[in-house]
Design an enzyme around this catalytic site. Structure first.
Site, mmCIF file in Angstrom:
data_model
loop_
_atom_site.group_PDB
_atom_site.id
_atom_site.type_symbol
_atom_site.label_atom_id
_atom_site.label_comp_id
_atom_site.label_asym_id
_atom_site.label_seq_id
_atom_site.Cartn_x
_atom_site.Cartn_y
_atom_site.Cartn_z
ATOM 1 N N GLY A 13 -38.150 4.698 7.576
ATOM 2 C CA GLY A 13 -37.146 3.537 8.080
ATOM 3 C C GLY A 13 -36.930 4.004 9.815
ATOM 4 C CG ASP A 63 -43.586 -1.915 0.790
ATOM 5 O OD1 ASP A 63 -42.839 -1.669 0.690
ATOM 6 O OD2 ASP A 63 -43.272 -3.487 0.427
ATOM 7 C CB VAL A 64 -41.622 3.371 1.295
ATOM 8 C CG1 VAL A 64 -42.121 4.027 2.887
ATOM 9 C CG2 VAL A 64 -40.428 3.049 1.301
ATOM 10 C CG ASN A 90 -33.106 7.252 7.301
ATOM 11 O OD1 ASN A 90 -32.642 6.789 7.170
ATOM 12 N ND2 ASN A 90 -34.071 5.850 8.342
ATOM 13 C CB SER A 141 -25.847 7.501 0.598
ATOM 14 O OG SER A 141 -24.781 6.328 0.239
ATOM 15 C CE1 TYR A 154 -28.474 2.634 0.375
ATOM 16 C CE2 TYR A 154 -25.709 3.518 0.170
ATOM 17 C CZ TYR A 154 -27.443 3.351 0.583
ATOM 18 O OH TYR A 154 -27.373 4.519 2.245
ATOM 19 C CB ALA A 156 -28.364 3.253 -9.768
ATOM 20 C CE LYS A 158 -29.859 5.965 0.199
ATOM 21 N NZ LYS A 158 -30.731 6.224 0.734
#
Length: 250
Positions: A13, A63-64, A90, A141, A154, A156, A158
């Protein structure tokens, strides 16, 4: 800041924002960098910019969420540099939707990129880190702790990532690999800050709640990333460091 000459740092990223800032800091400290991003235009531009200003940087589009793509990234890294020393995890995506508003597709995309993508990246390079005693830093985050950010998928994802990192730290610590996470909160990286705080009034209101009375910067996150990647600080292991200017305790 540590000297990373001769090292190779891969940042997912890294085509823009925090990832780009981290890549530039590593390059300034002497490391060759691998820019991994889904966006070919920004990824190529970042690698070109870093190579012209500092040392060699390459871009690999991926695309990870696709495990085979990460295997190809690994092959390219060893073709170009013959080694890997640092992984900065990241890459991520966010949808600011509450439970009743988020679609299953949005939920699945968040988890597949932010959590499964984290696993895919680590898996692709895992055996290399069994022998090289390198460092892995996950950019999590503050929402993993606070649940903020306007949605549920998001934070969840992280929080799940932080659990993966703690497990990985226990696995790789005996091999001499340092594994840690940073949990930034209220970092002014541009567009995301404006999504959550679209007006000057909303920005000022949250600023009053931050004890240091400023927003975090991309440089703040990059500085801590390099600190954790530096083997001079190798007694720090399995930690998630909250970087929020004191907001969470205020």
């Amino acid at each position: 800041m540590g000297n990373f000459e001769g090292k190779v740092a891969l940042i997912t990223g890294a085509g823009h924002g925090i990832g780009k800032g981290i890549a530039r800091q590593f390059a300034e400290a002497g490391a060759n960098t691998v820019i991994v991003d889904y966006n070919a235009e920004t990824g190529e531009e970042t690698a070109k910019e870093i190579t012209e200003e500092f040392v060699k940087s390459i871009f690999v589009q991926a695309d990870v969420s696709d495990p085979e793509a990460l295997v190809r990234v690994r092959d390219k890294v060893f073709e170009e540099f013959g080694r890997i020393d640092i992984l900065v995890l990241n890459a991520g995506v966010a949808f600011a939707n509450k439970v009743n508003d988020i679609s299953f597709e949005e939920w699945s995309k968040t988890i597949s990129i932010n959590l499964t993508g984290l696993f895919n990246t680590v898996k692709a390079f895992y055996n290399d880190f069994l022998t090289n005693k390198g460092s892995i830093v996950y950019i999590s985050s503050g929402s993993a702790l606070s649940g903020t950010g306007g949605g549920v998928s998001y934070p969840a994802s992280k929080a799940g990532g932080e659990g993966l990192i703690r497990g990985l730290a226990k696995e790789l610590g005996p091999k001499g690999v340092n594994v840690n996470a940073i949990a930034p909160r209220l970092i002014d990286s541009g567009e995301m800050m404006r999504v959550n705080y679209p007006t000057e009034e909303s920005l000022n209101a949250v600023l009053e709640k931050i004890p240091v009375r400023r927003f975090g910067t991309i440089e703040d996150v990059a500085n801590l990333t390099l600190f954790l990647a530096d083997k001079a600080n190798s007694y720090i292991q399995g930690q998630t460091i909250l970087m929020d200017g004191g907001r969470t305790i205020a």
